[in-house]
Design an enzyme around this catalytic site. Structure first.
Site, PDB file in Angstrom:
ATOM      1  N   HIS A  33       1.072  16.643  -2.125  1.00 18.42           N
ATOM      2  CA  HIS A  33       2.400  16.812  -1.532  1.00 18.42           C
ATOM      3  C   HIS A  33       3.140  18.028  -2.066  1.00 18.42           C
ATOM      4  O   HIS A  33       3.918  18.658  -1.339  1.00 18.42           O
ATOM      5  CB  HIS A  33       3.235  15.557  -1.756  1.00 18.42           C
ATOM      6  CG  HIS A  33       2.642  14.341  -1.116  1.00 18.42           C
ATOM      7  ND1 HIS A  33       2.778  14.060   0.231  1.00 18.42           N
ATOM      8  CD2 HIS A  33       1.867  13.356  -1.633  1.00 18.42           C
ATOM      9  CE1 HIS A  33       2.132  12.945   0.512  1.00 18.42           C
ATOM     10  NE2 HIS A  33       1.555  12.503  -0.602  1.00 18.42           N
TER      11      HIS A  33
ATOM     12  N   ALA B  22       4.408   4.344  -1.377  1.00 16.37           N
ATOM     13  CA  ALA B  22       5.567   5.154  -1.753  1.00 16.37           C
ATOM     14  C   ALA B  22       6.176   5.878  -0.566  1.00 16.37           C
ATOM     15  O   ALA B  22       7.057   6.721  -0.733  1.00 16.37           O
ATOM     16  CB  ALA B  22       5.165   6.170  -2.824  1.00 16.37           C
ATOM     17  N   GLN B  23       5.712   5.568   0.653  1.00 12.34           N
ATOM     18  CA  GLN B  23       6.293   6.163   1.855  1.00 12.34           C
ATOM     19  C   GLN B  23       7.640   5.488   2.161  1.00 12.34           C
ATOM     20  O   GLN B  23       7.903   4.364   1.728  1.00 12.34           O
ATOM     21  CB  GLN B  23       5.345   5.989   3.046  1.00 12.34           C
ATOM     22  CG  GLN B  23       3.962   6.608   2.851  1.00 12.34           C
ATOM     23  CD  GLN B  23       3.937   8.090   3.077  1.00 12.34           C
ATOM     24  OE1 GLN B  23       4.767   8.647   3.798  1.00 12.34           O
ATOM     25  NE2 GLN B  23       2.982   8.767   2.455  1.00 12.34           N
TER      26      GLN B  23
ATOM     27  N   HIS C 186      -7.115   8.306   0.680  1.00 15.14           N
ATOM     28  CA  HIS C 186      -7.125   7.768  -0.692  1.00 15.14           C
ATOM     29  C   HIS C 186      -7.794   6.391  -0.768  1.00 15.14           C
ATOM     30  O   HIS C 186      -7.146   5.352  -0.854  1.00 15.14           O
ATOM     31  CB  HIS C 186      -5.758   7.773  -1.365  1.00 15.14           C
ATOM     32  CG  HIS C 186      -4.565   7.357  -0.570  1.00 15.14           C
ATOM     33  ND1 HIS C 186      -4.511   6.226   0.206  1.00 15.14           N
ATOM     34  CD2 HIS C 186      -3.337   7.934  -0.467  1.00 15.14           C
ATOM     35  CE1 HIS C 186      -3.326   6.116   0.756  1.00 15.14           C
ATOM     36  NE2 HIS C 186      -2.587   7.143   0.371  1.00 15.14           N
TER      37      HIS C 186
ATOM     38  N   HIS D 242      -5.324   6.082 -10.830  1.00 11.27           N
ATOM     39  CA  HIS D 242      -5.356   5.307  -9.590  1.00 11.27           C
ATOM     40  C   HIS D 242      -6.559   4.362  -9.499  1.00 11.27           C
ATOM     41  O   HIS D 242      -6.435   3.274  -8.926  1.00 11.27           O
ATOM     42  CB  HIS D 242      -5.380   6.250  -8.376  1.00 11.27           C
ATOM     43  CG  HIS D 242      -4.034   6.764  -7.990  1.00 11.27           C
ATOM     44  ND1 HIS D 242      -3.385   7.731  -8.695  1.00 11.27           N
ATOM     45  CD2 HIS D 242      -3.217   6.426  -6.950  1.00 11.27           C
ATOM     46  CE1 HIS D 242      -2.215   7.985  -8.116  1.00 11.27           C
ATOM     47  NE2 HIS D 242      -2.086   7.201  -7.074  1.00 11.27           N
TER      48      HIS D 242
ATOM     49  N   ASP E  99      -3.451  14.201  -4.535  1.00 13.11           N
ATOM     50  CA  ASP E  99      -2.242  13.463  -4.144  1.00 13.11           C
ATOM     51  C   ASP E  99      -1.068  13.790  -5.063  1.00 13.11           C
ATOM     52  O   ASP E  99      -0.215  12.934  -5.341  1.00 13.11           O
ATOM     53  CB  ASP E  99      -2.507  11.958  -4.123  1.00 13.11           C
ATOM     54  CG  ASP E  99      -1.495  11.184  -3.263  1.00 13.11           C
ATOM     55  OD1 ASP E  99      -0.782  11.836  -2.474  1.00 13.11           O
ATOM     56  OD2 ASP E  99      -1.415   9.952  -3.390  1.00 13.11           O
TER      57      ASP E  99
END
Length: 379
Positions: free
Chosen positions: A60, A138-139, A213, A248, A271
C-alpha cells in the site's frame, strides 16, 4: 538523489538465469540487459548473487506515503524507498474507499514518471472495494460495495490502463457477471472472501486466476470444509501470493504453500503500509488508525493490518528463516509476479532484452550490495 551512474557490466557474480544460478557476467546497454556491454561502470559482484529486481504486486505504501493518498510527491517517495530496497517495479494496492478517492488515486498514478532512483510504477492493484463485508480485515467497511464493471472501467480509464489486478469476493452479488466481463482484461483475484471450496472453484471457472494474501481474510483449510485454497491449488493456471514477513504466517505454512502450488505459481508480497521504513507509531490506512510496534501493525480491534516489512525483507525472511530455497524465492519475488500481471516481457529477468533491473546480494548474508535500476546503479 542517487548518483545514477550508467552500468555496462555486472561482473564476477552468480546470476539467476533460467531458474538457477550460473557464474556469468551480465552485460547492459543503456537501460536493457544485452548480449554486448555498452559504455559505463563495471560492477564487481565477486562473492555475490545477482537477481532480477523485485516486483511487488501488493503493497500500500512506504516512507510515509500511500498510493490511496492521491499525492504525486508521496508516490515519488514510495518509488525512491522501494528502489533503494531492490524493489524496482511496483504495483501498489488501493484500499476500500469511495469512488472519488479511488479516482484521485488513479489519476495520480497515471501522472507518475520515475526519477532515475525511483522504481517503475508498473500497475495498480485494486484490492477493494468489491469484497465481503464479513471479511473486511483492515479495510473500511463503510465503502464495501458490489462488484461493478462499469465503475471498474471508469477507474481503469482514469489510470491510463494501469490496473493490473482486481480483488473480488465471489460469493457476493454481481461477482459472477463482473468476472465474466473482465476476465480477459485484468487479473482477477479472490480476496477478503467467505467463499467455500465450491464457490471458489466456480469463481476460477468464471475467470479468476489468483488468491490474495494466502491464508489471510479467507476460510482456512479443513478436512471436511476445504475452503478456497485447495480449489486454487488443484488448478495449474492460478497463482497465490503470500506475506512472508514472519508475522502473518507460520514458516511451516509458507513451506506448505510452496509445496501445494509449486514455486512457479507462488508470489511473495509485502502488503506494506506507509509505516515501512519509519519508526513505531500510529499511521493511517484507508481512514483507520494503525498502530505499529516492531514488526507488527494492528488496527484498534487487534487485527493485523498489513506489514512493515518491504519485499526484500520478506525475501530474506523466506530464505533465511523459513527455509524456502533461494531459487524459489527469486521466482516468487520477481519472475512470477511479473508474469502474473503481464509485464514479464520487460521485468523479472536478467536475460537480454529485459529492462536492466538487478540486485546484487552478498551470497552469504543476502544483504544488498548494489541496486541497478534501468541500467544505472543507485545503491
Amino acid at each position: 538523489m542517487a548518483d545514477c551512474s550508467q552500468v555496462s557490466l555486472i561482473k564476477g557474480g552468480n546470476a539467476f538465469i533460467e531458474g538457477g544460478f550460473k557464474a556469468m557476467d551480465i552485460a547492459i546497454s543503456h537501460d536493457r540487459f544485452s548480449s554486448d556491454a555498452g559504455a559505463g561502470e563495471v560492477i564487481d559482484a565477486t562473492g555475490c548473487v545477482v537477481i532480477p529486481g523485485l516486483v511487488d504486486i501488493h503493497f500500500h505504501g512506504s516512507a510515509g506515503a500511500d498510493v490511496s493518498d492521491g499525492d504525486l510527491e508521496g508516490l515519488h517517495r514510495m518509488g525512491a524507498y522501494e528502489a533503494s530496497r531492490g524493489v524496482t517495479a511496483m504495483c501498489p494496492a488501493t484500499m476500500t474507499l469511495s469512488y472519488e478517492q479511488l479516482s484521485e488515486a488513479m489519476k495520480n498514478a497515471a501522472a507518475y514518471e520515475p526519477a532515475c532512483d525511483e522504481a517503475d510504477l508498473v500497475g495498480i492493484n485494486l484490492e477493494g472495494p468489491y469484497i465481503s463485508p464479513s471479511k473486511v480485515g483492515a479495510q473500511n467497511p463503510e465503502h464495501v460495495r458490489q462488484a461493478d464493471a462499469r465503475e471498474f472501467k471508469e477507474l481503469q480509464e482514469l489510470s491510463g490502463g494501469l490496473i493490473k489486478l482486481v480483488d473480488v469476493a465471489p460469493e457476493e452479488a454481481g461477482a459472477g457477471e463482473f468476472m465474466e466481463e473482465l476476465k480477459d482484461d485484468v487479473l482477477i483475484s479472490l480476496a477478503h472472501t467467505c467463499a467455500d471450496y465450491d464457490a471458489a472453484k466456480w469463481a476460477f471457472e468464471k475467470g479468476a486466476k489468483h488468491l490474495t494474501h494466502l491464508y489471510n481474510a479467507m476460510d482456512p483449510m479443513h478436512h471436511r470444509k476445504p475452503g478456497p485454497i485447495p480449489a486454487a491449488a488443484e488448478r495449474d493456471d492460478t497463482t497465490a501470493e503470500i506475506i512472508a514477513d514472519g508475522v502473518h504466517i507460520h514458516p511451516s505454512m509458507v513451506r506448505l504453500a510452496f509445496n501445494l502450488f509449486g514455486d512457479d505459481r507462488m508470489i511473495l508480497v509485502s502488503d506494506t503500509l506507509r509505516a515501512a521504513g519509519l519508526d513505531d507509531g500510529t499511521y493511517d490506512l484507508g481512514g483507520q488508525d494503525v498502530t505499529v510496534r516492531g514488526p507488527e501493525a494492528r488496527i484498534a480491534n487487534g487485527a493485523l493490518a498489513g506489514s512493515v516489512s518491504d519485499l526484500m525483507r520478506c525475501f530474506y525472511v523466506a530464505v533465511k528463516d523459513m527455509d524456502i530455497p533461494i531459487e524459489s524465492a527469486v521466482k516468487a519475488a520477481s519472475c512470477n509476479p511479473a508474469r502474473a500481471i503481464g509485464i514479464d516481457g520487460d521485468h523479472g529477468s536478467l536475460e537480454a532484452g529485459h529492462v536492466a533491473d538487478a540486485v546484487v546480494l552478498d551470497a552469504e548474508t543476502l544483504e544488498i550490495r548494489h541496486v541497478i535500476l534501468r541500467g544505472r546503479v543507485i545503491v
